[in-house]
Every structure is written in structure tokens, then in C-alpha cells.
Motif scaffolding. Structure first.
Motif, PDB file in Angstrom:
ATOM      1  N   GLN A 204       0.822  -1.199   0.000  1.00 25.07           N
ATOM      2  CA  GLN A 204       0.000   0.000   0.000  1.00 25.07           C
ATOM      3  C   GLN A 204       0.862   1.256   0.000  1.00 25.07           C
ATOM      4  OE1 GLN A 204      -3.330  -0.114  -0.304  1.00 25.07           O
ATOM      5  NE2 GLN A 204      -3.063   2.058  -0.692  1.00 25.07           N
ATOM      6  N   THR A 205       1.991   1.209   0.738  1.00 24.20           N
ATOM      7  CA  THR A 205       2.908   2.354   0.740  1.00 24.20           C
ATOM      8  C   THR A 205       3.481   2.603  -0.640  1.00 24.20           C
ATOM      9  OG1 THR A 205       3.481   1.840   3.030  1.00 24.20           O
ATOM     10  CG2 THR A 205       4.969   3.309   1.826  1.00 24.20           C
ATOM     11  N   GLN A 206       3.831   1.518  -1.356  1.00 19.85           N
ATOM     12  CA  GLN A 206       4.354   1.674  -2.707  1.00 19.85           C
ATOM     13  C   GLN A 206       3.307   2.258  -3.635  1.00 19.85           C
ATOM     14  OE1 GLN A 206       5.789  -2.160  -3.885  1.00 19.85           O
ATOM     15  NE2 GLN A 206       7.516  -2.143  -2.457  1.00 19.85           N
ATOM     16  N   ILE A 207       2.049   1.816  -3.489  1.00 17.93           N
ATOM     17  CA  ILE A 207       0.980   2.360  -4.331  1.00 17.93           C
ATOM     18  C   ILE A 207       0.793   3.845  -4.078  1.00 17.93           C
ATOM     19  CG2 ILE A 207      -1.502   2.262  -4.785  1.00 17.93           C
ATOM     20  CD1 ILE A 207      -1.379  -0.729  -4.216  1.00 17.93           C
ATOM     21  N   ASN A 208       0.824   4.235  -2.802  1.00 21.28           N
ATOM     22  CA  ASN A 208       0.660   5.657  -2.470  1.00 21.28           C
ATOM     23  C   ASN A 208       1.810   6.497  -3.005  1.00 21.28           C
ATOM     24  OD1 ASN A 208      -1.698   5.016  -1.138  1.00 21.28           O
ATOM     25  ND2 ASN A 208      -0.717   4.840   0.881  1.00 21.28           N
ATOM     26  N   SER A 209       3.038   5.974  -2.874  1.00 21.04           N
ATOM     27  CA  SER A 209       4.194   6.729  -3.379  1.00 21.04           C
ATOM     28  C   SER A 209       4.150   6.850  -4.889  1.00 21.04           C
ATOM     29  CB  SER A 209       5.489   6.052  -2.940  1.00 21.04           C
ATOM     30  OG  SER A 209       5.570   4.733  -3.465  1.00 21.04           O
ATOM     31  N   GLN A 210       3.737   5.763  -5.577  1.00 14.16           N
ATOM     32  CA  GLN A 210       3.634   5.838  -7.031  1.00 14.16           C
ATOM     33  C   GLN A 210       2.555   6.806  -7.461  1.00 14.16           C
ATOM     34  OE1 GLN A 210       5.740   4.332  -9.021  1.00 14.16           O
ATOM     35  NE2 GLN A 210       4.791   5.218 -10.846  1.00 14.16           N
ATOM     36  N   THR A 211       1.447   6.834  -6.725  1.00 13.00           N
ATOM     37  CA  THR A 211       0.382   7.787  -7.037  1.00 13.00           C
ATOM     38  C   THR A 211       0.857   9.226  -6.853  1.00 13.00           C
ATOM     39  OG1 THR A 211      -1.234   6.156  -6.287  1.00 13.00           O
ATOM     40  CG2 THR A 211      -1.986   8.438  -6.503  1.00 13.00           C
TER      41      THR A 211
END
Length: 372
Positions: A204-211
Motif C-alpha cells: 500500500q505504501t508503494q501504491i501511495n508513493s507511485q500515485t
């Protein structure tokens, strides 16, 4: 002793099926590597990462250099193994760009029933234990409500955790039928991707950072739209379409000098054979700034005073004939011979006799053959 060991599984149908009897053993291991990587790509795609998904399906990227290191061989041999797999229909390779490749991994065909197995599994037994997790759906929903997450992320988390933790594990069997069934569920490629699964919070952290990165890129303006209209019009008229890297370079030149000087450098190069417009403009602006030019008129004055005049002189020098004509050379030779006749008659006579002897045809001695 730790039991969490990553392993590389090889489908036994690659060894049993007569269709694959010509496969090299290292080609079989290479396919297992491809299948393992495919399982990882498939797992990431199910979590919402579509970086390795296109209109043809899930693909992988696995260079020959990396495969050569793993198999302890050369890249040339890896290319041969990859061709064997492609000929058998196990993989499909599609070029992506100049040097990149996309590899689509196909399932292994099941061994026909009329083929006698080399490695029968009837003497092997595996005992499995079913474990039911106490982490129920209701508990997960209550946990998600306590988090300050959006509805979409909450639904995705519950779905992912339900599919991975709530369902009881199925019994494990090593028969060919069970392996084939498992293969159909995962397109024939069941690797050890679960050994590389990260925690849900980390994903989820990776998804947020990519967003966040994507949003920052979206806010960044296009350098072409911020160019002055005069620069756009003149560059399109002289050189053609302006790409994003070219627009960035033009902004740099404008900051180095000014818009008027850059526009003059572009318009003055019309009609010339310039292979690299940006390199030419950089050189022109840099030299003008070094000379102390402040505006386009300074650049024009320098051209008229130092460049245009020299070019005219060079053209004038090239217009003069570099060689004498035949008549001019003959006149000069006749005048020199007449002067020699008056000053040195003996030398003139010697030269004249020599010219006459050279102009007379030589006597041809007949050649007789034997018997004549």
C-alpha cells in the motif's frame, strides 16, 4: 533450522512428454526460470500492478545476460535454449524497442495417457494438514474500519486478504492430474512467488508513493507550451517539429541569451544544410555571448562585417581559373622559343632538331617467323 527456502520447480511434463524430448536440460531450467518470473508478474498484476500486462496478456523481462549468469553459460548458448523453447511453443518473444524483449510464457502440455511415465508417483505419499486462520472476514472488516483509508483501498485490502488468508489450504497431491489442474488455474505456471510476497502495508505504501509521483508528473507543465510563439513558429518553419527535449534546450538558450537572439539564430540558418539544429544553435548563441552581443542586431552586424565579406572574397577567388588553356600555353611556349632563338641559337637548334626527331615515325623492323 529455517524451512523458508525459495526453490525453483520444474514441471515433470517437460521430462515425460515426448513433445519436449529434444529440449536441452538447461533449456528446461531456463523455462523454469521464466515460469517463476511469470508467476511473480501474475501475482503483481492481481494486486493491481499492470506494469507487466498488455493487450497480449502477462509478460516478463529476462535478459540473456542474467540467464547466462544463472545457468553458468554464455549468452550465445542462452539464445539457443530460448530458440528451443520458442520452437516448442513454450514461450513467445516480441521485440520491445531497439534492445528490449517481452517474453510471453505458455503452459506446458500435459503428458498423454498412453505414454509410459519415466518417474511414476504412485509410491510417493504426502501428508498435509489443513489450518484454519482465526483472522475472519468480520475481524478484517472491523480492522479496516479503524484505518483512515479510502473505500477503494479498503475493499481491495479485504479482497486480497480474504483470498490469501481466509480460505483454507487445499490438500496437496503430486499426481500428474493434480499438477495439471493447478497448472490450468495459473496458466500452467505455478512458481514460488509466494516466497517473495511483501506485506500488505508495504504494498500500500508503494501504491501511495507511485500515485504521488504520477500526480507530480501530471502537474509538471509541458516545456513546449511554455515556449514563446515566435520561437515555435520560426523553429517549425526552419527545422520542423519541436520535441520535449528540444523544447528544454530552447528554454536553456533563451535563458543564456534572450528570445530575440535565439529567434535570429534560427531564422538565419534557413536554407543551410544543418544536421543537428540544437548543436548549431548552441554554438551560435555561445559564440555571440562570448563576443559580447546583447541583441540580434549585434549578431547581424558581426555577420556583415566578418562573415559575409570573407565569404564573398572566397567565392571570387574560386571564380578565377586555376589552369591555362591549351592556346594560352602554346602562345607562351612559342614566345619562349622565339626568345631562346635570339639569345641562344645553338640551344634553340638542338631543341628544334629533337622535336623533329620525336615527331618523325619510327622505322618498323619486320619480324620473320621460322619457315617463311
Amino acid at each position: 533450522m529455517s524451512t523458508n527456502k525459495a526453490f525453483l520447480g520444474i514441471n515433470l511434463d517437460l521430462l515425460e512428454n515426448p513433445k519436449y524430448k529434444n529440449l536441452d536440460s538447461r533449456a528446461t531450467i531456463l523455462y523454469a526460470l521464466y515460469a517463476d518470473r511469470y508467476a511473480a508478474s501474475l501475482h503483481n498484476a492481481r494486486l493491481g500492478n499492470t506494469a507487466f500486462v498488455d493487450n497480449m496478456g502477462v509478460f516478463i523481462r529476462f535478459t540473456n545476460e542474467l540467464a547466462a549468469k544463472v545457468l553458468h553459460t554464455t549468452e550465445k548458448m542462452v539464445g539457443k535454449f530460448r530458440k528451443q523453447l520458442s520452437d516448442c511453443g513454450l514461450i513467445k518473444i516480441v521485440r520491445d524497442g531497439l534492445k528490449g524483449y517481452k517474453i510471453y510464457v505458455a503452459p506446458v502440455e500435459e503428458t498423454p495417457d498412453n505414454v509410459e511415465l519415466i518417474l511414476p508417483w504412485k509410491n510417493h505419499r504426502v501428508e498435509t494438514t489443513k489450518v484454519t486462520s482465526s483472522w475472519t472476514t468480520f475481524a478484517k472488516l472491523e480492522f479496516c474500519k479503524s484505518l483512515s483509508l479510502s473505500t477503494q483501498i479498503t475493499d481491495m485490502t479485504v479482497k486480497s486478504q480474504t483470498s490469501t488468508t481466509c480460505l483454507p489450504k487445499e490438500s496437496t497431491s503430486l499426481t500428474h492430474s493434480s499438477l495439471s489442474q493447478s497448472f490450468d488455474n495459473y496458466n500452467g505456471l505455478v512458481g514460488n512467488a509466494h516466497a517473495r510476497e511483501a506485506s500488505q502495508s508495504e504494498n500500500q505504501t508503494q501504491i501511495n508513493s507511485q500515485t504521488q509521483i504520477n500526480s507530480q508528473k501530471a502537474k509538471k507543465p509541458n516545456p513546449y507550451h511554455t515556449l514563446p510563439d515566435t520561437i515555435k513558429k520560426s523553429f517549425n518553419n526552419v527545422f520542423g517539429f519541436i520535441t520535449a527535449p528540444v523544447a528544454i534546450e530552447l528554454h536553456t538558450l533563451i535563458d543564456q541569451a534572450n528570445e530575440e537572439m535565439v529567434n535570429y539564430a534560427i531564422t538565419s540558418s534557413k536554407g543551410r544544410k544543418i544536421t543537428s539544429p540544437i548543436s548549431y544553435l548552441k554554438s551560435a548563441i555561445t559564440n555571440a555571448v562570448k563576443r559580447g552581443a546583447k541583441c540580434a542586431q549585434d549578431m547581424l552586424n558581426y555577420y556583415n562585417d566578418h562573415v559575409k565579406g570573407n565569404a564573398t572574397k572566397r567565392v571570387a577567388r574560386r571564380s578565377k581559373p586555376r589552369y591555362m588553356s591549351y592556346d594560352q600555353a602554346k602562345e607562351k611556349v612559342d614566345a619562349a622559343m622565339q626568345q631562346l632563338r635570339l639569345t641562344n641559337p645553338e640551344e634553340w637548334l638542338r631543341i628544334t632538331q629533337k622535336k623533329k626527331s620525336q615527331s618523325q615515325p619510327k622505322l618498323v623492323t619486320p619480324i620473320y617467323h621460322l619457315g617463311e
